[in-house]
Design a protein around this motif. Structure first.
Motif, short mmCIF file in Angstrom:
data_model
loop_
_atom_site.label_atom_id
_atom_site.label_comp_id
_atom_site.label_asym_id
_atom_site.label_seq_id
_atom_site.Cartn_x
_atom_site.Cartn_y
_atom_site.Cartn_z
N HIS A 114 -20.22 -2.36 -6.12
CA HIS A 114 -19.74 -2.37 -7.50
C HIS A 114 -20.78 -3.04 -8.39
CE1 HIS A 114 -17.28 -3.08 -11.03
NE2 HIS A 114 -16.37 -2.26 -10.50
N ASP A 133 -9.71 -7.50 -9.27
CA ASP A 133 -10.21 -6.26 -9.86
C ASP A 133 -9.54 -5.10 -9.12
OD1 ASP A 133 -12.05 -4.11 -10.83
OD2 ASP A 133 -13.30 -5.79 -11.45
N ASP A 134 -9.54 -3.93 -9.75
CA ASP A 134 -8.97 -2.75 -9.10
C ASP A 134 -10.03 -1.87 -8.46
OD1 ASP A 134 -9.60 -2.30 -11.95
OD2 ASP A 134 -9.01 -0.24 -11.53
N GLU A 135 -11.30 -2.26 -8.52
CA GLU A 135 -12.37 -1.41 -8.01
C GLU A 135 -13.15 -2.04 -6.86
OE1 GLU A 135 -14.64 -0.58 -11.55
OE2 GLU A 135 -13.32 1.08 -12.09
N ILE A 136 -12.66 -3.09 -6.27
CA ILE A 136 -13.34 -3.76 -5.16
C ILE A 136 -13.28 -2.86 -3.92
CG2 ILE A 136 -13.22 -5.73 -3.59
CD1 ILE A 136 -12.02 -7.32 -6.01
N THR A 137 -14.41 -2.81 -3.18
CA THR A 137 -14.48 -1.97 -1.99
C THR A 137 -14.89 -2.80 -0.77
OG1 THR A 137 -16.83 -1.45 -2.26
CG2 THR A 137 -15.24 0.00 -3.41
N GLU A 141 -17.01 -6.47 -0.31
CA GLU A 141 -16.58 -7.55 0.58
C GLU A 141 -17.71 -7.94 1.53
OE1 GLU A 141 -13.40 -8.39 4.16
OE2 GLU A 141 -12.94 -6.83 2.71
N CYS A 155 -9.67 -9.83 -4.32
CA CYS A 155 -8.28 -9.38 -4.44
C CYS A 155 -8.25 -8.06 -5.21
CB CYS A 155 -7.46 -10.46 -5.17
SG CYS A 155 -5.71 -10.09 -5.31
N ARG A 156 -8.14 -6.97 -4.46
CA ARG A 156 -8.09 -5.64 -5.07
C ARG A 156 -6.64 -5.33 -5.40
NH1 ARG A 156 -6.88 -0.45 -3.76
NH2 ARG A 156 -8.06 1.15 -4.85
N ASP A 158 -3.77 -2.65 -7.20
CA ASP A 158 -3.51 -1.24 -7.47
C ASP A 158 -3.42 -1.09 -8.98
OD1 ASP A 158 -2.35 1.28 -7.90
OD2 ASP A 158 -1.03 1.12 -6.17
N ARG A 185 -10.55 -10.65 1.78
CA ARG A 185 -9.89 -9.78 0.83
C ARG A 185 -8.39 -9.90 0.97
NH1 ARG A 185 -10.94 -3.63 0.68
NH2 ARG A 185 -12.94 -4.52 1.03
N ARG A 188 -4.69 -4.81 1.01
CA ARG A 188 -4.71 -3.68 0.08
C ARG A 188 -3.28 -3.32 -0.31
NH1 ARG A 188 -9.67 -1.27 -1.03
NH2 ARG A 188 -11.14 -1.61 0.62
#
Length: 191
Positions: A114, A133-137, A141, A155-156, A158, A185, A188
């Motif tokens: 990101h 954020d909603d865009e963490i992958t 991580e 902390c991702r 939805d 993390r 999900r």
């Protein structure tokens, strides 16, 4: 915040605070809107602000951390969103303007990192932090775990639901204990 012993909490706006992306089947009446006892400093504030539940303000302030805006809203986060939530003016991460050099956002995107990840680690400078954020992958991580010397919680959320009670519980517990030697993390969201 200089010399603070508390961890940082980097907070995105679109997704965590302003939910979006639900279908008509998921939310037939659309997203709920709220009224706030606080008024944004900007008279022509973004029309999506009423989608932000003002109850987030006290919940964010109750977390044992130093809050930092990590959003493309930039100063509008302090002008529009902070007053709506009853938050004080918060520091904000400035994003790099240029993406043309090695290690840039363009290069990061090619590898799935990101574009916020490197600047957030630079801003944290080894200090413990949580990033909402909603865009963490998974790539973010792994990169944080390999490149950040302090504990970190990614902390991702939805984006269709925004930050939830479960997210607050996870953040509160982690921030209170600051446990961990690398990136951790939050679970999900269920879809």
């Amino acid at each position: 915040m200089i010399g603070s012993e508390q961890p940082l909490l980097f907070l995105d706006v679109d997704g965590p605070l302003i939910p979006f992306g639900a279908t008509r089947e998921q939310l037939p009446d659309g997203y709920p809107t709220y009224e706030s006892g606080h008024t944004p400093r900007e008279p022509d504030a973004n029309p999506l602000i009423p989608r932000i539940n003002p109850a987030h303000g006290p919940r964010l302030l109750a977390l044992p951390c130093d809050l930092v805006w990590a959003t493309t809203w930039m100063s509008d986060a302090n002008d529009c969103i902070a007053p709506w939530l009853g938050l004080p003016e918060l520091p904000l991460v400035s994003w790099p303007e240029s993406a043309g050099s090695a290690g840039s956002a363009d290069e990061d995107a090619r590898y799935g990192l990101h574009w916020k990840t490197r600047p957030l680690l630079g801003w944290a400078a080894g200090r413990p932090f949580a990033w909402v954020d909603d865009e963490i992958t998974d790539t973010d991580e792994a990169w944080v775990e390999a490149h950040h010397s302090g504990p970190a919680l990614l902390c991702r959320v939805d984006p269709r639901r925004g930050i939830t009670d479960e997210d607050y519980a996870t953040l509160g517990s982690w921030l209170r204990t600051r446990r961990g030697a690398g990136a951790r993390r939050a679970p999900r969201p269920r879809r």
